[in-house]
Design an enzyme around this catalytic site. Structure first.
Site, PDB file in Angstrom:
ATOM      1  N   THR C  51       0.820  -1.200   0.000  1.00 55.54           N
ATOM      2  CA  THR C  51       0.000   0.000   0.000  1.00 55.54           C
ATOM      3  C   THR C  51       0.860   1.258   0.000  1.00 55.54           C
ATOM      4  O   THR C  51       0.471   2.288  -0.532  1.00 55.54           O
ATOM      5  CB  THR C  51      -0.908  -0.007   1.253  1.00 55.54           C
ATOM      6  OG1 THR C  51      -1.627  -1.222   1.270  1.00 55.54           O
ATOM      7  CG2 THR C  51      -1.848   1.177   1.269  1.00 55.54           C
ATOM      8  N   TYR C 139       6.559 -12.660   4.038  1.00 55.11           N
ATOM      9  CA  TYR C 139       5.338 -12.142   3.424  1.00 55.11           C
ATOM     10  C   TYR C 139       5.124 -12.863   2.096  1.00 55.11           C
ATOM     11  O   TYR C 139       5.955 -12.787   1.194  1.00 55.11           O
ATOM     12  CB  TYR C 139       5.504 -10.634   3.221  1.00 55.11           C
ATOM     13  CG  TYR C 139       4.401  -9.903   2.496  1.00 55.11           C
ATOM     14  CD1 TYR C 139       3.133 -10.437   2.320  1.00 55.11           C
ATOM     15  CD2 TYR C 139       4.621  -8.623   1.988  1.00 55.11           C
ATOM     16  CE1 TYR C 139       2.142  -9.744   1.656  1.00 55.11           C
ATOM     17  CE2 TYR C 139       3.634  -7.917   1.328  1.00 55.11           C
ATOM     18  CZ  TYR C 139       2.402  -8.478   1.159  1.00 55.11           C
ATOM     19  OH  TYR C 139       1.410  -7.787   0.495  1.00 55.11           O
ATOM     20  N   LYS C 168       3.116 -13.546   7.061  1.00 52.10           N
ATOM     21  CA  LYS C 168       1.895 -12.907   6.579  1.00 52.10           C
ATOM     22  C   LYS C 168       1.481 -13.582   5.290  1.00 52.10           C
ATOM     23  O   LYS C 168       2.238 -13.653   4.335  1.00 52.10           O
ATOM     24  CB  LYS C 168       2.167 -11.417   6.304  1.00 52.10           C
ATOM     25  CG  LYS C 168       0.994 -10.694   5.687  1.00 52.10           C
ATOM     26  CD  LYS C 168       1.358  -9.254   5.377  1.00 52.10           C
ATOM     27  CE  LYS C 168       0.405  -8.654   4.375  1.00 52.10           C
ATOM     28  NZ  LYS C 168       0.963  -7.430   3.778  1.00 52.10           N
TER      29      LYS C 168
END
Lengths: 299, 299, 299, 299
Positions: C51, C139, C168
């Protein structure tokens, strides 16, 4: 070196299965259609394939179509009959019927509701092969059967099962054909079952093209094959691109649906495919008519 | 009719980017490699593509490689420089550097971290095209860029953006080439970027084959192209199947990794690819050595 | 038993990276945004994630955002900084900068142009882990990175690399979380990175939810987390379904794009994302405004 | 508001179809099995689903199993009969047989050899719905049927066809359930058909879990359901993770194959599934025995 089936090459045509308005098999129209396919130059006839709605027929109907088709061809061309069924027992039953009726070979797709392991697939083919003495064409088409056979598995069966002598690849992935050719050291004839891949499959060395297209445009697949026979790639490319829009159209709309619509446009009423399959809608028929007209002008 | 780039056809070769043991760009080896590629018959040189580890270089390094490559080719062959970058601003910067350094064309892949909408892709190309007057090759390779451009989008850009004049398709799906040819009425030259599709792409009408293979087997891609030039499909098929195992090997192992390993086996030390990419392991190098040796015997 | 990171749990928020109209980083707005996130109840702050447009920043900009974000949080909450980069060397450089600036942990996504082997991925993580003493969150997000790490590979790294202490999962496939939990005997905390999976991830035992949603709807992710803390599944389900349309909207439109549009609607102008990413179009903004309004009424 | 079927909720169990050593249906064992399922607490019985090898039976066998199952349940629990068939005509025939035999509902999966258009699917359901007055559970399972129905299509049928009152989702994608719930404003009860999704499906609001697991571990699915009834998520999570290895094992090995092997281990010989499906091999049986033993210790 294992003996392979040399009789099947070139354009191998799938007839559709015609129905009467009452829903029963229309054997008279089937005869007419096969007569047309034979006289128009197909190199072999393959009844009861995907295009022939084989899975939508009951046992009696299936037998009628198998026997009638073989009789109609009358030994003028080799006939390969699709005997695929959900159970091994039923596929064997169909294989025997085909053999008794005079088929020259059978084609087997491992349709199944539950996914099959390689071992289950192997045994399915082995049991069918044991039951008949006909050459068998292994048929790989995961889009309809739900089961994808790797080139390695196909090779394993080719090596272990005597009467497996041909493979039809319909994934549309040219790399599968490369792999089969390399693994088999070019000893296992492969056939293309994906219409929009016809040009490249012949370039890659396919022995034949199994197709429903000759039902409605008999001369175009022949032109392609002949151009390759004459080593004339520019011509092959030209005739391929000309027929490609029609090949894509009949594939995308479902072959029983679109071929029956095309035959109707050409004056042969073979009925609609069986429900849940529906006849081609009006807009589709107009589009198909245009595509057929375009090709006619190019002849 | 829009003018397209006719200067690019045949075998378009990607040089790898060599590093010194210290990790810096090895311009001397780059010169040697390009000299070898030019003298061995490639029809065009394409530095800073996927094989050239373009995305792993910083701005200064990128500029050095672009300038050195163009200078080394010295107008003997056309040069097409890969200017792809994650931001539009940086891609424009690179396009201008390539133009100023004397590139004949640029190649643009829409790499992005976030998926791009068709509108975002279109504007990315439009902005780069505005910034330079060079011909642009649109490059579609979803396996590396994460973005798949449909033939329809490519056509839309070809029609709307003047200096888009070529498209390189690397999905490995021959139907994309069919679609591009049909949509563009054969006015947009397409190039194949998938090594194992080389035979079929030429059969389908590709203008060229963008490949890293000539770094290590310069004569084999040329043989394939020449067979097609002579309309000799049996020969084309033969030389394709001979080089196919090597083509598959270099693709599967990652081109910078395997090509650098092959060059080392042939006496040209270009270093390892940049971490996280690792050099080909010992077993892989042995396999590659065997494949190269097999091809040598067939020459 | 290996010590894991217990300080990260609950709602872990990704701030966007704001730009000035000139295109430079807008540190003042970044401060404002982080202040808002902290005061609105997030449990941790994760700058420079997907993001945060991390991959679209140059090195200097990246450093500025990392340092400014950590300083703005001022130890009130734990901070986990995304240090992913295309080369191992650059990821290490970023990891060290984050550590020096006072980050509590780093997050690493194996972005790469060329696909990485498991061995290459492992070494990438091992080298970064060696360079810093911070806890590392692995991740996995193949949709953006192009690389999919299996639970088995993640476990292998968790076992072998000391400071890997969290994972994650952003595939959106709940079975991955099941697998990680079972393989690790519930000793490896897993976090959900797929917004529309928030309800089920907490049901399956996720330690936290990494999300950009709190930038614009801070209270809703908190409500969901608190319902789970209170073992009130009917309430959790209710608040999840209420925020789901917005969660799906921001994901589908690309998080930097939609979150910046949402902030603008709420009076915080953070600029547009960097080209080729474009700002949300007018219709999208209207839709987002409606979704935000609908949620406001439900508060 | 349309009236939906409230009688089906909780654990809906699929009995396998037992065969005698001769290959015929073993009605005596079927009775025993159903008696066991009823007495062990299942909330509904669903004969002739995927697990029941429905597609591998001939018409007479199918009728025998339908009638015998309904009779065996003897109104103690609601019964939902799978009537899926390749042709619309045959599916209607089966639906009528089920209705006449006293089924409480029917389940319909749009199996087809050729892919069906949305219009063809809609009409298939509409025609079956017209033929009976029973409630219909739409069943989506592209992995076995080859046809994937979108939530939008399912909603369209729910709105337009009176007796469509339930939907069973077996894609394993929790987002499908979210979508169905949102589109239907929570008025269309949805059921989970993917065993490893049981925890999350209930979290997301599923009305029931259609599963073959109770054939061999009747208490575990019940424990999960009851934990949710008591709003005890920690317990639900605990009992889910305990049974998950077994749920994954029976799914991966094919339900008829693994469930029959499990029943045999527990002393009920239901024969092997029909060829080409094969019985579980020795290693698989040992693994299953261990999994069953592990669960027993946890009771």
């Amino acid at each position: 070196m294992k003996q392979t089936s040399t009789q099947f090459k070139g354009i191998i045509t799938y007839p559709i299965t015609p129905y009467l308005p009452t829903g029963e098999i229309d054997l008279k129209t089937l005869n007419q259609l096969i007569e047309k396919l034979v006289s128009n130059g197909s190199h072999a006839i393959a009844p009861l394939g995907s295009t022939g709605e084989s899975t939508y027929l009951n046992d009696e109907e299936w037998t009628d179509v198998a026997q009638a088709s073989i009789k109609a061809v009358a030994k003028r061309l080799p006939v390969i009959v699709g005997v695929s069924d959900l159970t091994t027992a039923n596929a064997i039953k169909r294989a025997k019927i085909a053999e008794k009726a005079g088929a020259d070979a059978i084609m087997v797709l491992p349709v199944s509701y539950w996914k099959l392991s390689n071992n289950e697939i192997f045994n399915h083919y082995a049991k069918i092969a044991d039951a008949v003495s006909l050459p068998i064409m292994v048929y790989n088409n995961p889009a309809t059967s739900g089961i994808d056979m790797s080139p390695e598995l196909i090779m394993q069966m080719f090596r272990a099962i005597d009467n497996i002598t041909m493979v039809k690849e319909s994934t549309g992935d040219i790399q599968r054909m490369h792999k089969i050719r390399v693994l088999a050291d070019n000893q296992l004839p492969f056939y293309n079952g994906s219409n929009p891949l016809a040009l490249e499959a012949f370039a890659a060395g396919a022995s034949g093209w199994c197709t429903a297209a000759p039902n409605i445009i008999p001369q175009w697949p022949l032109k392609l094959y002949e151009a390759f026979q004459n080593n004339d790639l520019p011509l092959a490319r030209d005739v391929f691109y000309k027929q490609l829009p029609l090949l894509e159209f009949i594939l995308k709309g479902g072959l029983p649906t679109t071929i029956k619509a095309g035959l109707k446009l050409q004056g042969l009423n073979a009925g609609a495919p069986r429900l849940p399959l529906q006849p081609l809608d009006e807009a589709g028929s107009r589009k198909l008519e245009t595509l057929l007209g375009d090709l006619k002008k190019l002849c």
